[in-house]
Design an enzyme around this catalytic site. Structure first.
Site, PDB file in Angstrom:
ATOM      1  N   PHE A 135      -7.066  -4.753  -7.767  1.00 47.05           N
ATOM      2  CA  PHE A 135      -5.590  -4.612  -7.734  1.00 47.05           C
ATOM      3  C   PHE A 135      -5.043  -5.770  -8.115  1.00 47.05           C
ATOM      4  O   PHE A 135      -4.961  -6.761  -7.301  1.00 47.05           O
ATOM      5  CB  PHE A 135      -4.982  -3.720  -7.013  1.00 47.05           C
ATOM      6  N   ASP A 215      -8.766  -2.900   0.722  1.00 48.32           N
ATOM      7  CA  ASP A 215      -7.572  -2.004   0.145  1.00 48.32           C
ATOM      8  C   ASP A 215      -7.673  -0.742   0.060  1.00 48.32           C
ATOM      9  O   ASP A 215      -8.615  -0.409  -0.998  1.00 48.32           O
ATOM     10  CB  ASP A 215      -7.074  -3.087  -1.104  1.00 48.32           C
ATOM     11  N   TYR A 240       2.375   5.624  -0.865  1.00 46.38           N
ATOM     12  CA  TYR A 240       3.137   6.473  -1.807  1.00 46.38           C
ATOM     13  C   TYR A 240       2.291   7.012  -2.892  1.00 46.38           C
ATOM     14  O   TYR A 240       2.984   7.814  -3.925  1.00 46.38           O
ATOM     15  CB  TYR A 240       4.362   5.645  -2.315  1.00 46.38           C
ATOM     16  N   LYS A 241       1.086   6.816  -2.874  1.00 44.54           N
ATOM     17  CA  LYS A 241       0.091   7.704  -3.630  1.00 44.54           C
ATOM     18  C   LYS A 241      -0.594   9.043  -3.246  1.00 44.54           C
ATOM     19  O   LYS A 241       0.227   9.920  -3.025  1.00 44.54           O
ATOM     20  CB  LYS A 241      -1.019   6.747  -4.075  1.00 44.54           C
ATOM     21  N   ARG A 389      -4.846   6.685 -17.593  1.00 45.14           N
ATOM     22  CA  ARG A 389      -5.333   7.134 -16.216  1.00 45.14           C
ATOM     23  C   ARG A 389      -4.751   8.604 -15.571  1.00 45.14           C
ATOM     24  O   ARG A 389      -3.524   8.670 -15.996  1.00 45.14           O
ATOM     25  CB  ARG A 389      -4.820   5.961 -15.316  1.00 45.14           C
TER      26      ARG A 389
END
Lengths: 424, 424
Positions: A135, A215, A240-241, A389
């Site tokens: 990321f 991560d 937040y995912k 995605r």
């Protein structure tokens, strides 16, 4: 690979999505979330998860009863929230022991300070291993650290769908025997959803004398994680995912218990200080994970995040994982039936055991197709250069969403093909 | 000292507080805040400010309309919020130019990264000047930096009521000619409320070739600040005190425009990256203050903070300052009349031009008196070893609050004196 004992179905392309939804044991949990637009097909819960109803109620309560009502006295209980919510997440979803996880700061800031702590613990080793597909914020932070601390990054150029593999990491370690301070990777790749072999890679790194920093942003709340069982040193991630904590919700960090007192936090702020409110001279970190806090934690964001985390804990990670496999298997079946014939290729692993809860499909005009999908009420994410995605957050995504979303993509791509043909 | 042209009254101890409230031009603005318990005397708005009604409404709207309704599409406007709210604060209350302030992270994290940026810009200078009475988190961060970067802290041991003075800073600079990289102080001291002479100290530091980093946490929203006019290099602060942003509300940083591109952010995260969502290789900061963002900003906290900042901007800092002077003058008059005779001393400057919007009164049993005050419905803050800090946040504190709060303190201290006498 860490073996999983998950019972999951693999629906075929001609399955009836309504029947799949009717048989879904997690369907009930969708009632705990807010769906203001029932027609929207939201395939981006892995970028920003939907709000739990209780998060919205809780925010109102924190604002009126706690902020307005308790005022400064709210700190009597707010002070323990980063550790308490950290324990809920750590023991409930990350396989951590109590007092090893705290909710605080952003993933970027936590990644920065844990990476520095690791480098400082290996002062004579000059190499950090990561991968080019990691990321962006992790890569950017590492570049800054490498420059400021005169370290070298060994970049793994892994397979864009399946990488980085255990062999990739082994080869990178062997290129720098005795010189690797830190191996840091994403547990689940943000674009491909490939799961890195956390267990084997952690073991390899330890055998080479390096520390690991994982991560977990795209794995926490999507797949089982066993940080303590695999002796992981350090980890960070966002809420937040899949954890539905809200836009820019606070992040978390994990530090294995025995390392908390031996590593050193480069950002030593007053929330990590023993007897914080004595405000004395000289920094002396408090014991446990609280000694790794920095500044004042954002209480509004933390309260919302707690409610999001709680839904995932209540659902149970094994059930979430089983549904994640079923949703992604179904999406891949639909890709093969509907999209592969019209110039799409799959950008995610076909082996469910090596895949998180999202699926990327690739086509040269992915960017414009994404824009058209959003205009048509289907929200995926575009990831450069050519991936659409499809995030299939198990708690809030239905099989009907998958069928409608991929059906819309098929229709838009077919129309684009027709326009191309007409222009020729 | 930066001269101020503020018209402010200095009520005497026998003034009628109800009459003072009736004549207060800012009294009207109290209606924009929430007061769930009208009997509570809250003298800690400089630690956690009261919520504006609009902040509570805005939080509900962000949760339901933006988070739930817009989902990931909210980032179309959330992305610009740290800079937009930064401009509201910077141009409205800090005297900064547009694009010099961003709302992000915590004061601790921002202080850490700006201090490092300053040290990196003066690699051959080994000394940092600050004072022993500075806010703890600033001191703790500096200690860590001094250790990690092999720098030396020159500690000013200033007068506990009036320090640090311009002479203190001059003497410290003269002890290390040509070796000072950074001078960093709080603009208003958190315990005494002493205002440091930002203009003269910044000039002295510049003459010595050093950079300055001001912590504005206890001055922003309380007194006028003119960062651009005084050529200040760097500043940080929080929004949960006089700016009424909410518990743990996000902090801010200021970087003078011409320094934004020459200094370097040690925590280079994806929110500072040009073309962030291309997620490309190699960190390249975007132009302006946005290039100093790090990780994903907390949108719930930011929205509440915007509403808090807006009330102060609407009120106007000169009117806020005038009321702050009147409130603190009144508090000092009551101290002299009611408290000085019963073994209190004043812990804040008597000169209004050298005092922020809070007043500390000192007595040996300050800690237990504070506990008794809170039990009696008056909320101040205790600051070790012997200060009761009376925060008189001008937007939400009435003259009646001051009279009731100090009256309650007088009664409790008188009762304590009686108990002492009885024990003898």
């Amino acid at each position: 690979m860490d073996t999983e004992a998950v019972e999951a179905s693999a629906p075929s392309a001609d399955a009836d999505p309504a029947a799949l939804d009717a048989a879904d044991p997690l369907a009930e949990l969708r009632r705990r979330f807010v769906f203001p637009d029932p027609d929207l097909v939201y395939l981006d819960g892995n970028s920003l998860g939907r709000p739990p109803l209780r998060a919205i109620e809780r925010l109102a309560r924190v604002a009126t009863e706690e902020w307005a009502g308790e005022l400064i006295r709210g700190w009597d209980h707010w002070l323990s929230a980063p550790g308490a919510v950290g324990d809920l997440l750590g023991t409930g979803l990350l396989g951590a022991r109590p007092d090893e996880v705290a909710i605080c700061d952003s993933t970027t800031v936590n990644f920065y300070r844990l990476a520095i702590a690791a480098l400082d613990a290996r002062p004579d080793r000059r190499v950090v291993i990561t991968d080019r597909a990691n990321f962006p914020t992790d890569r950017y932070v590492l570049e800054g650290l490498a420059r400021d601390r005169r370290r070298e990054i060994e970049w793994i150029d892994g397979d864009p769908v399946d990488g980085p593999t255990v062999n990739d990491v082994r080869a990178a370690l062997q290129r720098h025997p005795g010189h690797v301070a830190l191996v840091t990777l994403s547990h689940v790749n943000y674009r491909s959803a490939a799961i890195a072999d956390l267990s084997a890679i952690t073991r390899l790194a330890h055998e080479a004398g390096a520390l690991v920093l994982w991560d977990l942003s795209h794995s926490a709340g999507a797949i089982p994680i066993r940080l303590a069982a695999h002796d992981v040193d350090l980890a960070v991630g966002c809420t937040y995912k899949y954890l539905n904590g809200g836009p820019g919700a606070p992040a978390y960090l994990y530090i294995r218990g025995d390392l908390q007192g031996t590593l050193r936090n480069p950002i030593q702020g007053w929330f990590g200080q023993r007897e914080q409110f004595e405000m004395g001279q000289g920094f002396e970190p408090t014991a446990g994970i609280a000694g790794w806090l920095t500044g004042t934690p954002g209480i509004l964001g933390l309260a919302a995040a707690e409610e999001g985390i709680r839904v995932a804990v209540d659902a149970g990670i094994d059930r979430i994982r089983a549904k994640g496999i079923a949703l992604t298997e179904y999406a891949i079946a639909l890709h093969d039936a509907w999209l592969a014939p019209i110039r799409f290729t799959l950008g995610s692993p076909r082996d469910a055991a090596r895949r998180g809860a999202h699926v990327s499909v690739r086509r040269a005009d992915a960017r414009s197709l994404t824009t058209e999908m959003i205009a048509a009420g289907v929200v995926p994410d575009f990831r450069a250069p050519d991936s659409i995605r499809l995030g299939l957050s198990p708690l809030t995504t239905s099989f009907t969403d998958v069928a409608r979303g991929i059906g819309a993509l098929r229709d838009l791509a077919t129309a684009a093909n027709r326009r191309d043909a007409a222009r020729r």
